[in-house]
Design a protein around this motif. Structure first.
Motif, short mmCIF file in Angstrom:
data_model
loop_
_atom_site.label_atom_id
_atom_site.label_comp_id
_atom_site.label_asym_id
_atom_site.label_seq_id
_atom_site.Cartn_x
_atom_site.Cartn_y
_atom_site.Cartn_z
N HIS A 51 2.42 10.03 7.27
CA HIS A 51 2.29 8.68 6.72
C HIS A 51 1.96 8.84 5.25
CE1 HIS A 51 2.47 6.58 10.58
NE2 HIS A 51 1.80 7.62 11.07
N PRO A 64 1.26 7.24 1.26
CA PRO A 64 0.79 6.00 0.62
C PRO A 64 1.96 5.21 0.00
CG PRO A 64 -0.13 7.96 -0.47
CD PRO A 64 0.74 8.44 0.63
N GLN A 65 1.77 3.90 -0.14
CA GLN A 65 2.85 3.03 -0.63
C GLN A 65 3.45 3.49 -1.95
OE1 GLN A 65 1.82 -1.10 -0.74
NE2 GLN A 65 2.10 -1.33 1.46
N ASN A 66 2.58 3.96 -2.86
CA ASN A 66 3.10 4.34 -4.19
C ASN A 66 3.87 5.66 -4.16
OD1 ASN A 66 0.82 5.89 -3.75
ND2 ASN A 66 0.21 5.92 -5.89
N LYS A 67 3.89 6.34 -3.01
CA LYS A 67 4.61 7.62 -2.89
C LYS A 67 5.92 7.50 -2.10
CE LYS A 67 1.65 10.53 -4.84
NZ LYS A 67 2.00 11.38 -5.97
N ASP A 108 6.46 3.91 6.55
CA ASP A 108 5.73 4.76 5.59
C ASP A 108 5.78 6.22 6.04
OD1 ASP A 108 4.09 4.76 7.82
OD2 ASP A 108 2.23 4.50 6.68
#
Ligand code: G1P
Length: 194
Positions: free
Chosen positions: A69, A71-74, A108
């Motif tokens: 999983h 993170p959103q910015n990755k 994600d």
């Protein structure tokens, strides 16, 4: 105990192209791909990341992609999976998208750079066009397979694909070593005092 072959990919043509260079060494057998900008460390007594993936391959008899999983910015930095849960940490991969925008990402769940592949991937790689970034993408070949498995392993992963990530990983892994931890802690304390 092992024969090691080293091939330099002379042009930056993508992960798919790099894997094609290994075809002649695979002897028509399943093989593991371990990208060098990721380090995985087993937790406790658990098997290595590759060991856990081989177990999943033996169980499902399908290509296995290690996932995490992210993170959103990755999300935009990874191959992202659309997966149907099969059991805890195991997904049937319905689709994969290479480095999607957050809006287009199906989940994600990012591919961390560990794969158990079968030789049929070579024919697919030979027949697909360059994708994201104008490079031959393994992700695009994987989506043409007749089913594959996504596995979230229990390993700790270090991403050393950028300079700061490499630095942070080095510090964290060194701190985990009893013989270095105290001295490194003192060194960093002194550095932070300056
Ligand atoms: C490659 C793969 C990508 C995967 C990533 C993991 O991208 O194409 O799907 O998520 O490795 O590190 P690269 O980082 O080489 O651009």
């Amino acid at each position: 105990m092992a024969d090691i072959h080293y091939i330099r990919q002379k042009e930056q043509k993508g992960l798919g192209d790099a894997i094609l260079h290994a075809a002649r060494h695979c002897d028509e057998e399943p093989f593991a791909v371990l990208l060098g900008d990721t380090i995985t460390v087993p937790c406790g007594e658990a098997k290595t990341c590759t060991g856990q993936m081989i177990d999943a391959f033996d169980k499902y008899q399908k290509t296995v992609v290690a996932l995490e999983h992210v993170p959103q910015n990755k999300v935009k930095d990874y191959g992202i999976v659309d997966g149907v849960p099969l059991e805890d940490g195991v997904y049937e991969i319905a689709d994969l998208i290479e480095k999607p925008s957050l809006q287009n990402a199906p989940s994600d769940l990012g591919a961390i750079g560990r794969y158990i592949l079968t030789p049929d991937i070579f024919d697919i790689l030979h027949n697909i066009e360059p994708g994201h970034g104008g490079e031959l993408q393994l992700t695009d070949a994987l989506r043409l397979l007749d089913g594959s498995i996504g596995l979230v392993t229990s390993c700790k992963r270090y991403d050393i694909g950028d300079k700061l990530g490499w630095m942070k990983s080095s510090i964290e892994m060194t701190m985990a070593r009893e013989e270095f931890a105290d001295e490194l802690r003192e060194f960093m304390r002194a550095l932070l005092r300056d």
